[in-house]
Design an enzyme around this catalytic site. Structure first.
Site, PDB file in Angstrom:
ATOM      1  N   CYS A  21       0.816  -1.220   0.000  1.00 19.35           N
ATOM      2  CA  CYS A  21       0.000   0.000   0.000  1.00 19.35           C
ATOM      3  C   CYS A  21       0.847   1.266   0.000  1.00 19.35           C
ATOM      4  CB  CYS A  21      -0.943   0.002   1.188  1.00 19.35           C
ATOM      5  SG  CYS A  21      -2.054  -1.408   1.139  1.00 19.35           S
TER       6      CYS A  21
ATOM      7  N   HIS B  15      -4.250   6.802   2.419  1.00 20.47           N
ATOM      8  CA  HIS B  15      -4.473   5.465   1.878  1.00 20.47           C
ATOM      9  C   HIS B  15      -5.916   5.054   2.191  1.00 20.47           C
ATOM     10  CE1 HIS B  15      -4.092   1.402   0.745  1.00 20.47           C
ATOM     11  NE2 HIS B  15      -4.034   0.908   1.968  1.00 20.47           N
TER      12      HIS B  15
ATOM     13  N   ASN C  31     -10.019  -0.907  -1.302  1.00 21.15           N
ATOM     14  CA  ASN C  31      -8.572  -0.738  -1.123  1.00 21.15           C
ATOM     15  C   ASN C  31      -7.852  -1.246  -2.377  1.00 21.15           C
ATOM     16  OD1 ASN C  31      -5.906  -0.807  -0.379  1.00 21.15           O
ATOM     17  ND2 ASN C  31      -6.238  -1.877   1.566  1.00 21.15           N
TER      18      ASN C  31
END
Ligand code: UT7
Length: 342
Positions: free
Chosen positions: A121, A264, A294
């Site tokens: 990520c 994020h 995500n």
């Protein structure tokens, strides 16, 4: 802040999301998993996510190339002007070569060299830092920094705790050498890693530790994404809040100076908790986890473009990126927005 010999800025950005939309109902109606819309929305904030159509040849590489192509086109330059293509991904097309090589070929960036970065990520931020340093040292002038994932290709769809969390997408940015008079600038990037936390979020299989067919406890689920959700959740809130505070402090800024925070997009509750800790209004926070879930390395660049499309960031605004993910890795980036072409 380190003084560089050449200023660098993001001068263009573009996204490519697969057309296929998977709403939360996909998991209980089509896959028969024991889950429901209420649980997914309330625990994660996700309503739907995108998925590549593998049977039609859509991959991490093809969506990356499409985002890159649009990014170059918006900037109005020739692909042959690109010096390097750097792609952050953990769901590339092949074990090797790097998916960035495939992208380089598709977009016709004949004069570019290409490589991938595996930072989960945080991957896009690592890519941005690498691209910025390459430009700032004066050796390269135009570098594509891409964050892209086909998470749907690496998830275990029998596993409700992880499969519902992720989505596919690609965001490409152009990092360019700019004159001092240019409104945009990559001002600062701070990154961290704690490899002792690798055990909290990882994928078995695909590497030399878990060989296909080998006699080990995880076989045959060799390609399983494992996450200790509660630990990762707690650390994500802690690290993202800390790194934002550190970034502001070392640049002598406060949150009032920041025009847009791009965090994020792992879970709306993580974003809420960071906002609460820092007493920041969600009005200045880019939130797209509801529509795209995500997308791992793609969340930061895609969210920047989505925010541009919604008119949420203007030329000269300070933009703060913050992220956390597997590794464990985390980081923040501070940009003076150059006003990406639309
Ligand atoms: O991007 C990389 C970084 N990743 C992250 O930042 C993710 C961090 N973690 C999280 O976002 C959250 O921990 C999750 C969304 C993954 C999980 O939320 P949670 O509130 O921490 O739930 P939990 O794991 O504590 O599970 C609560 C319950 C469990 O049941 P029991 O043991 O309490 O009976 C789970 O089995 O919810 C159950 N559960 C589900 N129920 C319905 C887990 N997944 C599901 C599901 N549907 N999909």
């Amino acid at each position: 802040m380190i003084q560089s010999i050449q200023a660098a800025a993001i001068t263009s950005c573009a996204n490519s999301f697969p057309e296929e939309i998977r709403p939360n109902s996909y998991f209980y109606e089509q896959l028969g998993l024991e889950t429901n819309d209420e649980w997914i929305r309330s625990r994660t904030g996700v309503q739907e996510r995108r998925a590549v159509r593998a049977e039609q040849g859509e991959t991490c590489g093809t969506i990356s190339a499409e985002a890159a192509r649009r990014c170059i086109e918006l900037r109005g330059i020739d692909p042959e002007e690109i010096d390097a293509v750097i792609l952050a991904t953990i769901s590339g097309d092949l074990g090797f070569p790097a998916t960035a090589c495939l992208v380089q070929d598709i977009i016709g960036a004949k004069n570019a060299f290409a490589f991938d970065i595996s930072g989960a990520c945080t991957g896009y931020l690592y890519t941005l830092a690498t691209a910025a340093a390459m430009v700032e040292c004066g050796r390269f002038r135009k570098v594509l920094a891409i964050g892209a994932e086909a998470m749907s290709a690496i998830l275990d769809y029998n596993e409700r705790t992880t499969s519902i969390l992720f989505g596919d997408g690609a965001g490409a940015t152009l990092i360019e050498a700019v004159p001092d008079s240019h409104p945009g600038r990559i001002l600062d990037i701070q990154m961290g890693t704690d490899g002792s936390g690798a055990k909290h979020l990882y994928r078995t299989g695909g590497g030399s530790l878990h060989l296909p067919g080998a006699d080990h406890p995880d076989f045959p689920k060799t390609a399983k994404v494992y996450q200790n959700g509660r630990v990762v959740y707690r650390l994500a809130v802690q690290r993202m809040s800390q790194v934002i505070e550190q970034m502001l402090e070392r640049n002598r800024l406060t949150l009032d100076d920041i025009g847009l925070i791009v965090p994020h997009q792992a879970n709306i509750r993580i974003i809420d908790a960071v906002c609460e800790r820092l007493s920041v209004s969600k009005e200045k926070v880019a939130i797209y986890v509801d529509r795209f879930a995500n997308t791992t390395a793609a969340t930061l660049p895609t969210s920047m473009r989505l925010a541009v499309d919604e008119g949420r960031v203007a030329e000269g605004d300070l933009v703060l990126l913050a992220t956390f993910g597997a590794g464990l890795t985390w980081g923040a980036g501070l940009l003076r927005w150059a006003g990406a072409p639309k």
